[in-house]
Design an enzyme around this catalytic site. Structure first.
Site, PDB file in Angstrom:
ATOM      1  N   ASP A  33      45.756  38.607  23.597  1.00  0.00           N
ATOM      2  CA  ASP A  33      44.714  38.883  24.599  1.00  0.00           C
ATOM      3  C   ASP A  33      43.359  38.675  23.934  1.00  0.00           C
ATOM      4  OD1 ASP A  33      43.062  40.271  26.657  1.00  0.00           O
ATOM      5  OD2 ASP A  33      45.035  40.873  27.414  1.00  0.00           O
ATOM      6  N   ASN A  34      42.397  38.124  24.689  1.00  0.00           N
ATOM      7  CA  ASN A  34      41.046  38.008  24.118  1.00  0.00           C
ATOM      8  C   ASN A  34      40.165  39.174  24.552  1.00  0.00           C
ATOM      9  OD1 ASN A  34      40.558  37.385  26.769  1.00  0.00           O
ATOM     10  ND2 ASN A  34      39.412  35.509  26.375  1.00  0.00           N
ATOM     11  N   VAL A  59      43.605  32.106  24.677  1.00  0.00           N
ATOM     12  CA  VAL A  59      44.718  31.145  24.770  1.00  0.00           C
ATOM     13  C   VAL A  59      44.300  29.793  25.351  1.00  0.00           C
ATOM     14  CG1 VAL A  59      46.539  32.884  24.828  1.00  0.00           C
ATOM     15  CG2 VAL A  59      45.561  32.058  26.995  1.00  0.00           C
ATOM     16  N   SER A  77      44.558  35.947  32.566  1.00  0.00           N
ATOM     17  CA  SER A  77      43.586  35.439  33.545  1.00  0.00           C
ATOM     18  C   SER A  77      42.768  36.584  34.113  1.00  0.00           C
ATOM     19  CB  SER A  77      44.280  34.753  34.736  1.00  0.00           C
ATOM     20  OG  SER A  77      43.306  34.286  35.671  1.00  0.00           O
ATOM     21  N   GLY A 104      52.865  24.432  25.858  1.00  0.00           N
ATOM     22  CA  GLY A 104      53.096  23.719  24.599  1.00  0.00           C
ATOM     23  C   GLY A 104      53.845  24.594  23.610  1.00  0.00           C
ATOM     24  N   ALA A 116      52.703  33.480  35.530  1.00  0.00           N
ATOM     25  CA  ALA A 116      52.213  34.420  36.544  1.00  0.00           C
ATOM     26  C   ALA A 116      51.358  33.629  37.529  1.00  0.00           C
ATOM     27  CB  ALA A 116      51.383  35.511  35.886  1.00  0.00           C
ATOM     28  N   TYR A 147      40.049  30.557  41.015  1.00  0.00           N
ATOM     29  CA  TYR A 147      41.337  31.203  40.700  1.00  0.00           C
ATOM     30  C   TYR A 147      42.474  30.464  41.396  1.00  0.00           C
ATOM     31  CZ  TYR A 147      44.702  35.083  40.196  1.00  0.00           C
ATOM     32  OH  TYR A 147      45.793  35.870  39.886  1.00  0.00           O
ATOM     33  N   TYR A 161      56.121  20.164  32.999  1.00  0.00           N
ATOM     34  CA  TYR A 161      56.796  20.452  31.724  1.00  0.00           C
ATOM     35  C   TYR A 161      58.287  20.661  31.936  1.00  0.00           C
ATOM     36  CZ  TYR A 161      53.157  20.493  28.202  1.00  0.00           C
ATOM     37  OH  TYR A 161      52.205  20.100  27.302  1.00  0.00           O
ATOM     38  N   ARG A 188      38.739  45.537  43.243  1.00  0.00           N
ATOM     39  CA  ARG A 188      39.813  45.415  44.223  1.00  0.00           C
ATOM     40  C   ARG A 188      39.883  46.663  45.092  1.00  0.00           C
ATOM     41  NH1 ARG A 188      44.323  42.049  40.925  1.00  0.00           N
ATOM     42  NH2 ARG A 188      43.610  43.342  39.224  1.00  0.00           N
TER      43      ARG A 188
HETATM   44  N1  UDP Z   1      38.189  45.189  50.170  1.00  0.00           N
HETATM   45  C1  UDP Z   1      37.472  46.171  50.823  1.00  0.00           C
HETATM   46  N2  UDP Z   1      36.688  47.016  50.088  1.00  0.00           N
HETATM   47  C2  UDP Z   1      36.585  46.948  48.735  1.00  0.00           C
HETATM   48  C3  UDP Z   1      37.351  45.972  48.061  1.00  0.00           C
HETATM   49  C4  UDP Z   1      38.127  45.086  48.808  1.00  0.00           C
HETATM   50  O1  UDP Z   1      37.528  46.276  52.046  1.00  0.00           O
HETATM   51  O2  UDP Z   1      35.844  47.762  48.138  1.00  0.00           O
HETATM   52  C5  UDP Z   1      39.030  44.294  50.965  1.00  0.00           C
HETATM   53  C6  UDP Z   1      38.893  42.815  50.628  1.00  0.00           C
HETATM   54  O3  UDP Z   1      37.829  42.234  51.343  1.00  0.00           O
HETATM   55  C7  UDP Z   1      40.237  42.283  51.050  1.00  0.00           C
HETATM   56  C8  UDP Z   1      41.185  43.453  50.782  1.00  0.00           C
HETATM   57  O4  UDP Z   1      40.378  44.618  50.708  1.00  0.00           O
HETATM   58  O5  UDP Z   1      40.251  41.991  52.435  1.00  0.00           O
HETATM   59  C9  UDP Z   1      41.976  43.315  49.494  1.00  0.00           C
HETATM   60  O6  UDP Z   1      41.057  43.008  48.499  1.00  0.00           O
HETATM   61  P1  UDP Z   1      41.432  42.910  46.965  1.00  0.00           P
HETATM   62  O7  UDP Z   1      40.202  42.498  46.245  1.00  0.00           O
HETATM   63  O8  UDP Z   1      42.087  44.169  46.540  1.00  0.00           O
HETATM   64  O9  UDP Z   1      42.546  41.783  46.873  1.00  0.00           O
HETATM   65  P2  UDP Z   1      42.655  40.307  47.480  1.00  0.00           P
HETATM   66  O10 UDP Z   1      41.542  40.016  48.441  1.00  0.00           O
HETATM   67  O11 UDP Z   1      42.639  39.423  46.301  1.00  0.00           O
HETATM   68  O12 UDP Z   1      43.953  40.383  48.182  1.00  0.00           O
END
Ligand code: UDP
Length: 315
Positions: A33-34, A59, A77, A104, A116, A147, A161, A188
């Site tokens: 991990d970095n 990596v 990531s 590799g 993943a 992403y 590969y 999130r």
């Molecule tokens: N979301 C939200 N409030 C927050 C963070 C995320 O309403 O504070 C919403 C976001 O817009 C998305 C959903 O929750 O519709 C899930 O977001 P998350 O970032 O967890 O994952 P991803 O969008 O990658 O599924």
């Protein structure tokens, strides 16, 4: 003879849980991990244990591991929308150059390689629930594109590969996963809602909150990944919990489970935010005999306890 597993991104949320599982299966684990978004706290309990090794390394550069390697699990990531905005180039590089280096290594060592990947390869999906044969609806130049496209490239590279170099490869498409060791401030939904509920702030639901997600507890995910690693399946397999809820419901549940008096407020929806997401897990059931076991109330309460224990100083 112990099997040797290399986990890139091993100090991250998922990577560290995988290191735990691989150690408990009696394997030797080399965690790389970095520490860009990973955290040594996630693996502190493994330091000093027989068969655990940590290498601080990016990596996207050549990976040198002396000796035998049986498994390479590529989990390095940045992995949250805020991370992609802050680290767009690193996200693209680790998904492309990092996958190339990890492949590799697997080729050189004749190891099984597991990528993943992510439900983000489906983008803002036009098919529901998402099956593995759906090619997706991704905006390559949007903020999430760094992403999504890196992971799509990573899948292509992995299959190349497999086909050209005969590397034994696995691709797991990971849907929204939660649990202990998520970063409180990774942006999130679940960590945001839990920290807001625990500190009495308003819960920030983006948009009208009617967008859906399907949340899988980390222990279930790790079980699915471990089964996939040991299977002979080269084509992508969705691993996630098919129980779909709206983000409004999720916010309400967090308020209820924490016993918080916080309210919900609505903020603008981020660009290209998928409107719906739910895995079709037929392949995981048929090929791996896997389905999730932890219900949301149990999983979310465990996650709340983890955050509560770690954030006394924020409360
Ligand atoms: N979301 C939200 N409030 C927050 C963070 C995320 O309403 O504070 C919403 C976001 O817009 C998305 C959903 O929750 O519709 C899930 O977001 P998350 O970032 O967890 O994952 P991803 O969008 O990658 O599924």
């Amino acid at each position: 003879m112990k099997k040797v597993a290399v986990v890139t991104g091993g100090a991250g949320f998922l990577g560290s849980h995988l290191c735990d599982r691989l150690m408990s299966e009696g394997h030797e684990v080399v965690c790389i991990d970095n520490l860009l978004t990973g955290n040594l706290d996630n693996i502190a309990h493994l330091f000093g244990k027989d068969g655990f090794h940590f290498i601080r390394h990016d990596v996207t550069n050549y990976i040198h591991i002396p000796g035998n390697v049986d498994y390479v699990l590529h989990f390095a990531s940045p992995a949250s929308p805020i991370d992609y905005l802050e680290l767009p180039i690193q996200t693209l590089k680790v998904g492309s150059l990092g996958t190339h280096k990890a492949l590799g290594l697997a080729k050189d060592k004749q190891a099984v390689f597991l990528l993943a990947s992510t439900s983000e390869v489906y983008g803002d999906p036009l098919i529901h629930p998402q099956q593995e044969n759906y090619w997706g609806n991704v905006n390559p130049i949007g903020p999430r594109g760094v992403y999504d496209e890196a992971k799509r490239f990573a899948e292509s590279m992995t299959m190349a590969y497999h086909r050209y170099h005969s590397v034994q490869t696995r691709i797991v498409r990971i849907f929204n996963t939660y649990g202990p060791r998520m970063r409180l401030k990774d942006g999130r939904a679940l960590p945001a809602f839990i920290s807001q509920a625990l500190t009495g702030e308003d819960l920030t639901v983006f948009g009208d909150g009617n967008q859906t997600r399907s949340f899988c507890y980390v222990d279930d995910l790790v079980e699915g990944i471990y089964r996939l690693l040991l299977s002979g399946e080269n084509y992508p397999v969705n691993i996630g919990n098919p129980e779909e809820i709206t983000i409004n419901q999720m916010a309400e549940e967090v308020i209820r489970f924490t016993g918080s008096s916080s309210k919900i407020i609505h903020l603008p929806l981020p660009e290209d935010d998928p409107k719906i997401r739910k895995p079709d897990i037929t392949r995981a059931k048929n090929i791996l005999g896997w389905s999730p076991k932890v219900d949301r109330e149990t999983g979310v309460k465990k996650t709340i306890e983890y955050f509560r224990a770690g954030m006394g100083n924020l409360g």
